[in-house]
Design an enzyme around this catalytic site. Structure first.
Site, PDB file in Angstrom:
ATOM      1  N   PHE A 134     -22.339   8.901  14.213  1.00 14.26           N
ATOM      2  CA  PHE A 134     -22.341   7.171  14.190  1.00 14.26           C
ATOM      3  C   PHE A 134     -21.926   7.022  15.680  1.00 14.26           C
ATOM      4  O   PHE A 134     -20.862   7.285  15.981  1.00 14.26           O
ATOM      5  CB  PHE A 134     -21.131   7.263  13.116  1.00 14.26           C
ATOM      6  CG  PHE A 134     -20.975   5.777  12.781  1.00 14.26           C
ATOM      7  CD1 PHE A 134     -22.049   4.961  11.831  1.00 14.26           C
ATOM      8  CD2 PHE A 134     -20.110   4.800  13.723  1.00 14.26           C
ATOM      9  CE1 PHE A 134     -21.981   3.440  11.757  1.00 14.26           C
ATOM     10  CE2 PHE A 134     -19.995   3.435  13.496  1.00 14.26           C
ATOM     11  CZ  PHE A 134     -21.081   2.795  12.655  1.00 14.26           C
ATOM     12  N   ASP A 219     -19.273  10.293  23.157  1.00 13.64           N
ATOM     13  CA  ASP A 219     -18.598   9.349  22.343  1.00 13.64           C
ATOM     14  C   ASP A 219     -17.272   9.438  21.998  1.00 13.64           C
ATOM     15  O   ASP A 219     -16.895  10.311  21.190  1.00 13.64           O
ATOM     16  CB  ASP A 219     -19.519   9.009  21.316  1.00 13.64           C
ATOM     17  CG  ASP A 219     -19.100   7.643  20.542  1.00 13.64           C
ATOM     18  OD1 ASP A 219     -18.119   7.206  20.566  1.00 13.64           O
ATOM     19  OD2 ASP A 219     -19.951   7.342  19.525  1.00 13.64           O
ATOM     20  N   LYS A 248     -12.235   0.896  20.860  1.00 13.68           N
ATOM     21  CA  LYS A 248     -11.039   0.914  20.006  1.00 13.68           C
ATOM     22  C   LYS A 248      -9.732   0.657  20.546  1.00 13.68           C
ATOM     23  O   LYS A 248      -9.414  -0.558  20.687  1.00 13.68           O
ATOM     24  CB  LYS A 248     -11.063   2.180  19.125  1.00 13.68           C
ATOM     25  CG  LYS A 248     -12.423   1.981  18.177  1.00 13.68           C
ATOM     26  CD  LYS A 248     -12.272   3.214  17.127  1.00 13.68           C
ATOM     27  CE  LYS A 248     -13.594   3.099  16.141  1.00 13.68           C
ATOM     28  NZ  LYS A 248     -13.687   1.983  15.224  1.00 13.68           N
TER      29      LYS A 248
END
Length: 399
Positions: A134, A219, A248
């Protein structure tokens, strides 16, 4: 407003793209949240992993308060003192060689930049991502995201994207072509079910990319900033990518994304080929500078390792006790509990008892608490799960 009034307003005026839970949060501190009616919750969602230093850390609040009366927006065509400080700070904190950064507003934007940069630098078109991976829901990163649930409603997607099996180096070798610009991978798949990279896989992938003259994009949006017990998860395997995507927890809860690359790679962009209005704005940079200092000064990666080991041990004891638990896995305070059925009833039962838990797919409970979570909080979560699992196992055995 009380919780019911807040929920009614949101349902009336905001989009319905999020699967809502019936709780209206108005306050947070550390690893705790409170709703509009005063009920306290232990937060194991952690802002989808964006609250590593805890909610409303006083040093981040102070940094924002000091920056607010000075300057709130400074486009990147102008120089900024607070942005310059962040650029140096993040370069010193990340793996050696990743010295140049592009600042944006989210993880999806960080991945978008990485994909554009890989294509520009290599002059090749194709991106090889991983099954169950994802990377966001924007244009390029949606094409890299694997789950059909996110992809199918918006097809046709961008061409040039394919997927290999995560953890299987032969699958990746078979999928590489002369058009492959980069391989995009997570150190630990989050949305895909908390799947850590098998031992040796990232090292083999690094060597393969070197041999094939392909860029290695990592990632670390969910795994970065202490979440796994290291500042960045790739440090568990002593691997340095060519491009790394962060977001984040970089700014303590303030929106921010960062794409880091080796200098010669980042310099492939010509002025004007990529950009963003709000990326690297002074408020986000002030929050990020304070957040990074907190991570280091309070030794939060080490705390994540200690608390994560404690949490995982307790969850593993529940696994030995209940047949409905198929697996417990993860690293640091990024932990997944795979069940033998849909986890919805567990999530709702925990919510009623004052615990917020995330899912990762249909049957995996995902725990991403702030790294400042206390042992007493973990004990309460375990005791509550013990009750819920006992109830669910009794029902499951009857079927």
């Amino acid at each position: 407003m009380n919780s019911q009034e807040i929920m009614q307003l949101e349902d009336e005026y905001l989009s319905n793209v999020y699967p809502k839970r019936n709780v209206a949060i108005v306050k947070g501190q550390g690893a705790l949240l409170w709703d509009a009616d005063g009920k306290e919750y232990i937060d194991c969602i952690g802002g989808h992993g964006s609250c590593n230093i805890g909610h409303c850390h006083p040093r981040v609040i102070k940094a924002i308060e000091e920056q607010l009366p000075k300057l709130m927006i400074c486009p990147s065509i102008l120089y900024s003192d607070i942005r310059a400080v962040f650029g140096e700070k993040i370069a010193k904190l990340t793996p050696s060689g990743l010295s140049k950064s592009f600042l944006s507003n989210s993880g999806a934007e960080a991945v978008e930049c990485a994909i554009k940069l890989a294509r520009k630098y290599t002059k090749k078109t194709d991106i090889l991502a991983m099954k169950k991976g994802f990377h966001g829901r924007l244009g390029f990163c949606l094409s890299a995201t694997w789950k059909p649930k996110y992809r199918k409603p918006f097809e046709p997607l961008n061409p040039g994207f394919s997927h290999a099996k995560f953890g299987d180096i032969q699958s990746i070798k078979d999928a590489i072509t002369e058009k492959t610009a980069a391989v995009l991978v997570e150190s630990i798949q989050g949305e895909g079910g908390i799947n850590p990279a098998p031992e040796g896989f990232l090292q083999e992938l690094r060597e393969l990319c070197n041999a094939k003259d392909i860029l290695f994009i990592l990632d670390e949006i969910q795994t970065g900033f202490g979440r796994t017990g290291k500042m960045f998860a790739c440090e568990h395997w002593d691997v340095v990518p060519d491009i790394m995507c962060l977001a984040k927890s970089v700014a303590g809860g303030v929106p921010m994304g960062v794409t880091l690359a080796k200098e010669n790679i980042m310099n492939a962009f010509d002025p004007g080929e990529h950009g963003t209005t709000f990326g690297g704005n002074p408020i986000a940079c002030a929050a990020a500078n304070a957040s990074l200092d907190v991570l280091v000064d309070e030794r939060l990666p080490e705390r994540a390792s200690e608390m994560g080991a404690y949490f995982k041990k307790k969850l593993s004891q529940l696994k030995e006790k209940y047949k409905i638990i198929r697996d417990v896995r993860g690293t640091g305070l990024m932990i997944g509990v795979e069940l033998r059925f849909d986890c919805r009833d567990i999530l709702l039962g925990a919510l009623e008892r004052g615990i917020l838990i995330l899912s990762a797919g249909r049957n995996v409970l995902r725990f991403l608490p702030p790294l400042v979570i206390k042992e007493e909080h973990i004990d309460y979560v375990i005791d509550t799960l013990n009750e819920l699992f006992r109830e669910q196992e009794a029902n499951w055995m009857k079927k």
